[in-house]
Scaffold this motif. Structure first.
Motif, PDB file in Angstrom:
ATOM      1  N   PRO A   1       0.807  -1.225   0.000  1.00  0.00           N
ATOM      2  CA  PRO A   1       0.000   0.000   0.000  1.00  0.00           C
ATOM      3  C   PRO A   1       0.838   1.272   0.000  1.00  0.00           C
ATOM      4  O   PRO A   1       0.437   2.279  -0.586  1.00  0.00           O
ATOM      5  N   GLN A   2       2.007   1.231   0.636  1.00  0.00           N
ATOM      6  CA  GLN A   2       2.850   2.427   0.684  1.00  0.00           C
ATOM      7  C   GLN A   2       3.371   2.786  -0.709  1.00  0.00           C
ATOM      8  O   GLN A   2       3.399   3.961  -1.091  1.00  0.00           O
ATOM      9  N   ALA A   3       3.750   1.768  -1.496  1.00  0.00           N
ATOM     10  CA  ALA A   3       4.233   2.024  -2.856  1.00  0.00           C
ATOM     11  C   ALA A   3       3.106   2.540  -3.738  1.00  0.00           C
ATOM     12  O   ALA A   3       3.302   3.438  -4.559  1.00  0.00           O
ATOM     13  N   LEU A   4       1.909   1.989  -3.564  1.00  0.00           N
ATOM     14  CA  LEU A   4       0.773   2.453  -4.355  1.00  0.00           C
ATOM     15  C   LEU A   4       0.380   3.883  -3.974  1.00  0.00           C
ATOM     16  O   LEU A   4       0.006   4.682  -4.827  1.00  0.00           O
TER      17      LEU A   4
ATOM     18  N   PHE B   1       2.684   6.223  -5.673  1.00  0.00           N
ATOM     19  CA  PHE B   1       2.309   6.463  -7.069  1.00  0.00           C
ATOM     20  C   PHE B   1       1.143   7.450  -7.149  1.00  0.00           C
ATOM     21  O   PHE B   1       1.183   8.413  -7.942  1.00  0.00           O
ATOM     22  N   GLU B   2       0.103   7.222  -6.365  1.00  0.00           N
ATOM     23  CA  GLU B   2      -1.087   8.073  -6.457  1.00  0.00           C
ATOM     24  C   GLU B   2      -0.805   9.509  -6.035  1.00  0.00           C
ATOM     25  O   GLU B   2      -1.326  10.453  -6.639  1.00  0.00           O
TER      26      GLU B   2
ATOM     27  N   SER C   1      12.685   8.410 -10.871  1.00  0.00           N
ATOM     28  CA  SER C   1      13.697   7.369 -10.649  1.00  0.00           C
ATOM     29  C   SER C   1      13.278   6.428  -9.527  1.00  0.00           C
ATOM     30  O   SER C   1      13.448   5.197  -9.623  1.00  0.00           O
ATOM     31  N   LYS C   2      12.725   6.985  -8.470  1.00  0.00           N
ATOM     32  CA  LYS C   2      12.279   6.154  -7.348  1.00  0.00           C
ATOM     33  C   LYS C   2      11.133   5.246  -7.774  1.00  0.00           C
ATOM     34  O   LYS C   2      11.067   4.076  -7.391  1.00  0.00           O
ATOM     35  N   TRP C   3      10.240   5.799  -8.576  1.00  0.00           N
ATOM     36  CA  TRP C   3       9.102   5.010  -9.074  1.00  0.00           C
ATOM     37  C   TRP C   3       9.584   3.793  -9.874  1.00  0.00           C
ATOM     38  O   TRP C   3       9.117   2.682  -9.677  1.00  0.00           O
TER      39      TRP C   3
ATOM     40  N   LEU D   1       7.871   0.056 -10.636  1.00  0.00           N
ATOM     41  CA  LEU D   1       6.758   0.662 -11.368  1.00  0.00           C
ATOM     42  C   LEU D   1       5.409   0.338 -10.715  1.00  0.00           C
ATOM     43  O   LEU D   1       4.512  -0.213 -11.347  1.00  0.00           O
ATOM     44  N   PRO D   2       5.238   0.669  -9.447  1.00  0.00           N
ATOM     45  CA  PRO D   2       3.932   0.400  -8.822  1.00  0.00           C
ATOM     46  C   PRO D   2       2.811   1.175  -9.509  1.00  0.00           C
ATOM     47  O   PRO D   2       2.976   2.340  -9.881  1.00  0.00           O
ATOM     48  N   TRP D   3       1.715   0.496  -9.700  1.00  0.00           N
ATOM     49  CA  TRP D   3       0.542   1.106 -10.358  1.00  0.00           C
ATOM     50  C   TRP D   3      -0.676   0.307  -9.915  1.00  0.00           C
ATOM     51  O   TRP D   3      -0.727  -0.907 -10.098  1.00  0.00           O
ATOM     52  N   PRO D   4      -1.654   0.958  -9.320  1.00  0.00           N
ATOM     53  CA  PRO D   4      -2.841   0.215  -8.870  1.00  0.00           C
ATOM     54  C   PRO D   4      -3.490  -0.526 -10.036  1.00  0.00           C
ATOM     55  O   PRO D   4      -3.761   0.063 -11.077  1.00  0.00           O
TER      56      PRO D   4
END
Length: 231
Positions: A28-31, A34-35, A115-117, A122-125
């Motif tokens: 959830p933290q990575a998502l 992204f959001e 770069s972090k993404w 590549l987190p993406w819901p």
């Protein structure tokens, strides 16, 4: 047009990316990252050229994880987990001739976010990649009661053949429907067509060519000529 090498690498990356998501979903933290950080940045600085449009620049769309992994004319835009090998990072850093956005370079903080993404894989819901259900067709193109009365939309029902004046002409109940419409307009049916004309019409309609002598003879046998004595 993409080269076979680019197509193969794109497919392999897409399959690998999907396998990673299926085996190890993003936390959830990575998502949330992204959001809150990436999606607004993509919309503000990238979607003008690489959004959901008919002809995105370079054939690249940044509207879903699948689209990013597939990439555009120059190949996959991202190698998940490897920022230095990803074209999108190279482009926002203005390393070579490939520079995005072309109007103004992202600031250092925004480049670091991209770069972090990529480094996070590549987190993406997943739900974001599924299009929201649109309104039913009837809401966009409402059907009026007048349109519902059109003949082809009516249920099939038995209709008795109408009465006609010339009861000798119809050879079937269908003929009575035709004759009734003709009589209502003061018209009369055309005379019977000889068999030679019928075979010509049939072959021209079906093949575009006139009937052969053999076809004509089989359909309309000509009487044999009478031989005069001494002939």
């Amino acid at each position: 047009m993409l080269s076979p090498k680019v197509l193969v690498s794109s497919l392999l990356l897409a399959l690998a990316g999907n396998a990673v998501v299926a085996a190890d979903p993003f936390d959830p933290q990575a998502l949330a990252f992204f959001e809150n950080q990436i999606r607004p940045l993509l919309i503000e600085r990238c979607h003008k050229c690489h959004g959901d449009i008919d002809k995105p620049k370079g054939g690249l769309k940044l509207t879903s994880r699948t689209a990013v992994l597939f990439g555009g004319d120059t190949g996959p835009a991202v190698v998940p987990g490897k920022p230095t090998e990803s074209l999108i990072v190279q482009a926002v850093e203005y390393r070579d001739t490939l520079q995005m956005p072309p109007d103004a370079k992202l600031n250092d903080q925004q480049i670091e976010l991209i770069s972090k993404w990529v480094a996070l894989g590549l987190p993406w819901p997943e739900a974001a990649e599924k299009p929201a259900p649109g309104p039913p067709p009837t809401a966009i193109y409402p059907i009026t009661e007048e349109q519902r009365k059109f003949w082809s939309f009516q249920p099939v029902r038995a209709s008795p053949p109408p009465a006609v004046k010339d009861t000798a002409w119809p050879l079937s109940p269908i003929d009575r429907f035709i004759l009734a419409r003709l009589e209502a307009r003061g018209l009369s049916p055309a005379g019977a067509t000889e068999k030679r004309a019928l075979i010509r019409r049939a072959t021209f309609d079906l093949t575009g060519l006139p009937p052969t002598p053999g076809e004509s003879t089989r359909f309309w046998p000509m009487p044999r000529p009478t031989l005069l004595p001494g002939s």
